[in-house]
Design a protein around this motif. Sequence first.
Motif, PDB file in Angstrom:
ATOM      1  N   ILE A  77       0.813  -1.231   0.000  1.00 47.90           N
ATOM      2  CA  ILE A  77       0.000   0.000   0.000  1.00 47.90           C
ATOM      3  C   ILE A  77       0.851   1.288   0.000  1.00 47.90           C
ATOM      4  O   ILE A  77       0.859   2.038   0.962  1.00 47.90           O
ATOM      5  N   GLY A  78       1.528   1.505  -1.114  1.00 48.42           N
ATOM      6  CA  GLY A  78       2.247   2.770  -1.302  1.00 48.42           C
ATOM      7  C   GLY A  78       1.286   3.830  -1.818  1.00 48.42           C
ATOM      8  O   GLY A  78       0.150   3.536  -2.150  1.00 48.42           O
ATOM      9  N   PRO A  79       1.781   5.089  -1.886  1.00 52.02           N
ATOM     10  CA  PRO A  79       0.912   6.185  -2.323  1.00 52.02           C
ATOM     11  C   PRO A  79       0.738   6.222  -3.837  1.00 52.02           C
ATOM     12  O   PRO A  79       1.595   5.737  -4.571  1.00 52.02           O
ATOM     13  N   THR A  80      -0.356   6.821  -4.295  1.00 49.06           N
ATOM     14  CA  THR A  80      -0.528   7.074  -5.719  1.00 49.06           C
ATOM     15  C   THR A  80      -0.260   8.555  -5.998  1.00 49.06           C
ATOM     16  O   THR A  80      -0.068   9.342  -5.069  1.00 49.06           O
ATOM     17  N   THR A  81      -0.211   8.929  -7.283  1.00 47.94           N
ATOM     18  CA  THR A  81       0.117  10.308  -7.664  1.00 47.94           C
ATOM     19  C   THR A  81      -0.972  11.273  -7.200  1.00 47.94           C
ATOM     20  O   THR A  81      -2.122  11.180  -7.631  1.00 47.94           O
ATOM     21  N   LYS A 103       1.895  11.097  -3.271  1.00 44.10           N
ATOM     22  CA  LYS A 103       3.266  11.291  -3.758  1.00 44.10           C
ATOM     23  C   LYS A 103       3.287  12.331  -4.867  1.00 44.10           C
ATOM     24  O   LYS A 103       2.357  12.433  -5.659  1.00 44.10           O
ATOM     25  N   MET A 125       6.439   7.339   0.623  1.00 47.79           N
ATOM     26  CA  MET A 125       7.473   6.805  -0.268  1.00 47.79           C
ATOM     27  C   MET A 125       6.833   6.168  -1.506  1.00 47.79           C
ATOM     28  O   MET A 125       6.253   5.088  -1.432  1.00 47.79           O
ATOM     29  N   GLY A 126       6.931   6.876  -2.653  1.00 50.45           N
ATOM     30  CA  GLY A 126       6.409   6.340  -3.903  1.00 50.45           C
ATOM     31  C   GLY A 126       7.154   5.069  -4.276  1.00 50.45           C
ATOM     32  O   GLY A 126       8.374   5.031  -4.185  1.00 50.45           O
ATOM     33  N   GLY A 127       6.429   4.037  -4.655  1.00 50.15           N
ATOM     34  CA  GLY A 127       7.071   2.765  -4.987  1.00 50.15           C
ATOM     35  C   GLY A 127       7.407   1.942  -3.761  1.00 50.15           C
ATOM     36  O   GLY A 127       8.023   0.891  -3.872  1.00 50.15           O
TER      37      GLY A 127
END
Lengths: 175, 280
Positions: A77-81, A103, A125-127
Motif C-alpha cells: 500500500i504505497g501512495p498514488t500520484t 506522492k 514513499m512512492g514505490g
Amino acid sequence: MQTIELNTPLIEKSISGLKAGDKVLLSGPIFVARDQAHIRLIDMIKKELELPVDLKNQVVYYAGPSPTKPGEVIGSIGPTTSARMDTISEPLFKQGLKITIGKGVRSDAFKELVKKYKAPYLAAMGGGGAVMQESVVESELIAFEDLGPEAIYRLTVKNMPLYVAYDIFGGDIYN
Amino acid sequence: MISQKTIKIAVAELCKKASFSLPKDVMQALDNAFKNEKSPRVQDIYKLFKKNIQIAGKKQVPACQDTGTSVVFVEKGDKVKISDVDLINAINNGVKVGYKKYFLRKSIVKDPLRRENTKDNTPAIIHIEPKRGSSLKITLLQKGGGAENCSQIKMLKPAEGYEGVLDFIVETVRQASSKGCPPYVIGVGIGGNFEQAPYLAKKSLLRNLTKPNKDPFYDKMEKEALKRINQLGIGPQGFGGFVTAIGVNIEVAPCHIASLPVAVNTECSMHRHASVTLKI
C-alpha cells in the motif's frame, strides 16, 4: 530534518507545527481514498446524502492497495500520484479533512487550498508499497467495495514514515 | 511443442517474479545513484527503498502495490508451432492466474470512461515479434500508471534534429517532475511514425541498464540526455538531488522524409520486468 510524532485524530496545534521537509511518524486511524472514491463522495455531497465517512479532522491517504494475503492486515500500500486529486480535493476540505497523503508535486491551486484550509500535504514513499504496509496494524473496508482497489478503507497505522511536502505557510519540499 | 499450458504457467511465474523483486541491473543502477546523494532526506529515502525491497522479497508481497498494466513482449521463433491467437490466449490466462495466485493488484478497467474493473488484470498488452529459430522468449513488464501518465509524444520537424529531440526528452522529464516516482528510467523512441515511436520507447525500457547503446551516435545522445536530466535537480521522490534518472535508453526506426516522431516513455524507479525463454 527533524522528526515529529503525529497522532490522529488531529488537533490544530499539531498541524501548525509541521514544516515542509520535516519527517513525520504518523499513528492512529486514517482513511484511504483515491480517484473514484473522491468522485463518489463529491457526488454524494452534491446530492446532500449522508457520507459513509466523517472527515472532520481526519487524514486521507491516496492509495489503492494490492489484495490482502491470508494472515496479513492489508496488501502492499504505497501512495498514488496526488496531482490527480488536485481539482477534486476542495469539497473534502470543506468537510473538515485536515491532512492529505500521496506522492509528488501538486498544482499551485492546490497549494492555495493547503493554506486556506490549514491542511498540510504529506508525501509517502512512492514505490514503497511493502514498507508502507509494515506500518498498518488494522484495516477495515468502509465503503464502495465494488471499486476494488479504489474502495475506501479505514486503517490504523503506527509510525507511518512520511515527509511534510507542503506546510500551511506555503513551504514546499519540492522547491 | 510449446503448449498453451506451459506458456500460461510461465507467464504466471513472471508476474510473481516481477512483483516481488527488482532486476539486478536496476538494483545496481539505483544503488550507484543513491551513493552519490548525500542529503540526509535522500539517504533516509534510500534506507526505506532498501527496506522495501527486502520486505517484498521476504514476505512475497508486491514491492509496489501498483502491479501495473501487464505489457508482454514476445519474440517468436518461426519454428514455434503455436498460432498467435492461442499464444495471446495463453498469455492472458497466465496473467489471470498469476495476479490471482500471488495477490497482485488488478488495475485494468474494461472501458476508459465507464471504468469497470476487469478483476483479473487482463487484457495484457501484447507485442509479438517474429524471429528465426525455435525459441519463444516472453518478457513481462509491469508498467505502473503514475509513471506511464508522465509519458509524451511529439511530431518534431526534421530541422529540429538532434538538439530538438534532446530538448523534448529533458522537457518531458521536467514536466513529469516528482509525479512518477523518480529516479526514472527513460525510454525513448525516435523515428517510425505516430504509432511506432511509442512502441520503440516502451521496448527500449527492456534494455539492460549496464549495456550501452550499440550505436556510438545514440550512445552519446543517451549520455547527454541523462546528464541534462540529472541537472534538473528533481532527485529521488522529487526531494532534490543529482539523480533524477538512472538511465536513458533510445531505440530508433526509419521514418518519412517529412517526419521526426519522438516518444518518451517515463518509467518509475521500481522498473519491474522479468523474462523467460521456452524451447520447442
